[in-house]
Design a protein around this motif. Structure first.
Motif, PDB file in Angstrom:
ATOM      1  N   LEU A 190       0.813  -1.208   0.000  1.00  0.00           N
ATOM      2  CA  LEU A 190       0.000   0.000   0.000  1.00  0.00           C
ATOM      3  C   LEU A 190       0.852   1.267   0.000  1.00  0.00           C
ATOM      4  CD1 LEU A 190      -2.854  -0.990   2.503  1.00  0.00           C
ATOM      5  CD2 LEU A 190      -2.961  -0.846  -0.007  1.00  0.00           C
ATOM      6  N   LYS A 191       2.086   1.176   0.491  1.00  0.00           N
ATOM      7  CA  LYS A 191       2.950   2.359   0.542  1.00  0.00           C
ATOM      8  C   LYS A 191       3.125   2.989  -0.833  1.00  0.00           C
ATOM      9  CE  LYS A 191       7.399   3.984   2.363  1.00  0.00           C
ATOM     10  NZ  LYS A 191       6.784   5.020   3.199  1.00  0.00           N
ATOM     11  N   GLU A 194       0.157   5.422  -1.519  1.00  0.00           N
ATOM     12  CA  GLU A 194      -0.137   6.497  -0.577  1.00  0.00           C
ATOM     13  C   GLU A 194       0.042   7.861  -1.221  1.00  0.00           C
ATOM     14  OE1 GLU A 194       1.128   4.356   3.647  1.00  0.00           O
ATOM     15  OE2 GLU A 194       2.447   5.852   2.722  1.00  0.00           O
ATOM     16  N   ASN A 195      -1.025   8.629  -1.276  1.00  0.00           N
ATOM     17  CA  ASN A 195      -0.994  10.036  -1.686  1.00  0.00           C
ATOM     18  C   ASN A 195      -0.426  10.262  -3.084  1.00  0.00           C
ATOM     19  OD1 ASN A 195      -1.921  10.785   0.956  1.00  0.00           O
ATOM     20  ND2 ASN A 195       0.180  10.540   1.706  1.00  0.00           N
TER      21      ASN A 195
END
Length: 322
Positions: A190-191, A194-195
């Motif tokens: 998921l990193k 992120e954003n």
């Protein structure tokens, strides 16, 4: 432990074993292979159009496998990757294609697999690829190969969202007839989502043990994902003491080549994961970020100047020894 080669002399400790033949841009794709107990240093000779195997026992070129049949399909100077299973079974992937060829010791094509299946996240426009950290690989009638999309750009958050929601690895399972195409191992952590941040990193690393368990690691996180029977079995997080914060690549510097060079010197990364079939251990290379400027105040470091360390794991059912 074979990591790479950028010199014309192969050395073992302080002893020169042999000199590689005419190491220029024409000789590429170095690898180390043990076949029937014999150790070889292999490479692609683009000029002579063959795979060469240098015997470590006699310190000389002992076997050549011609690639003329493949060269009639596509000029091998455009790029070719390979995996040697044994003397008579060599898997070959031509650059920029979705086809894997099986050739014998004479270079004759005995079989091919042209992958035209739609993969995860509606990925129907892709090529197959082999990289040092996630190479073309064969074991127990299963071919492991990276796939990469050609229908998006990853220099924007929207493109990266599509890319990191697509599964990067692909398995051709020859245990079934017809063969099965499996595209569900090696999902991105998921990193990476992120954003919409960019870490200038788009390739995982993979190794497979003798039980068929698949291990994936990723450059910007200590996470190692372990797949069993093609399903995620566990995640482990063996953090290196040499890696602190990993910074995203700033969007306003995406075309700044000088900044990118500095970024790759100063940033730490988790590197290639390797399985030692003899000692039943796993090794992961960790490349440490370092200062960009040298002590003289005039010159700067390159990526090859970065220090590195090696993590060693024994992975059991209940714990990870490090």
């Amino acid at each position: 432990l074979f990591i790479g080669c950028n010199r014309s002399i192969l050395q073992s400790g302080k002893e020169t074993v042999f000199e590689l033949p005419d190491v220029t841009k024409k000789v590429t794709n170095f690898d180390f292979k043990i076949i029937n107990g014999n150790e070889y240093f292999s490479f692609i000779d683009q000029e002579q159009k063959h795979i060469g195997l240098l015997s470590l026992r006699i310190s000389a070129l002992s076997i050549t496998i011609p690639l003329n049949a493949l060269n009639t399909i596509q000029d091998i100077k455009q790029g070719v990757n390979y995996f040697i299973h044994n003397y008579d079974s060599i898997f070959v992937l031509l650059k920029g294609t979705a086809t894997i060829y099986l050739i014998d010791a004479k270079g004759s094509i005995t079989k091919k697999w042209n992958i035209q299946t739609t993969l995860s996240n509606n990925n129907s426009n892709f090529v197959l690829e082999s990289l040092p950290q996630i190479p073309l690989y064969y074991q127990d009638k299963r071919i492991y190969v990276l796939n990469t999309r050609r229908d998006i750009m990853v220099n924007n958050p929207e493109g990266r969202n599509i890319y990191f929601n697509s599964v990067p690895d692909l398995i051709i399972d020859l245990n079934t007839y017809p063969e099965s195409i499996i595209n569900k191992t090696g999902k991105w952590p998921l990193k990476y989502l992120e954003n919409g941040l960019d870490y200038d990193d788009y390739w995982p690393s993979r190794c497979v043990n003798e039980r068929g368990e698949i291990f994936y690691c990723f450059s910007i996180t200590p996470e190692i994902d372990i797949y069993k029977n093609d399903s995620l079995d566990k995640k482990i997080m063996p953090k290196s003491p040499y890696v602190n914060q990993i910074h995203a690549y700033p969007a306003d510097s995406i075309w700044n080549i000088a900044f990118k060079k500095k970024y790759w010197v100063t940033e730490s990364r988790y590197g290639k994961i390797i399985y030692d079939t003899y000692r039943k251990k796993y090794y992961r290379v960790v490349v440490h970020g370092t200062t960009y400027e040298n002590a003289d105040g005039y010159t700067v470091k390159d990526v090859e100047d970065k220090p590195w360390s090696l993590q060693i794991f024994e992975i059991g059912r209940a714990s990870v020894g490090k």
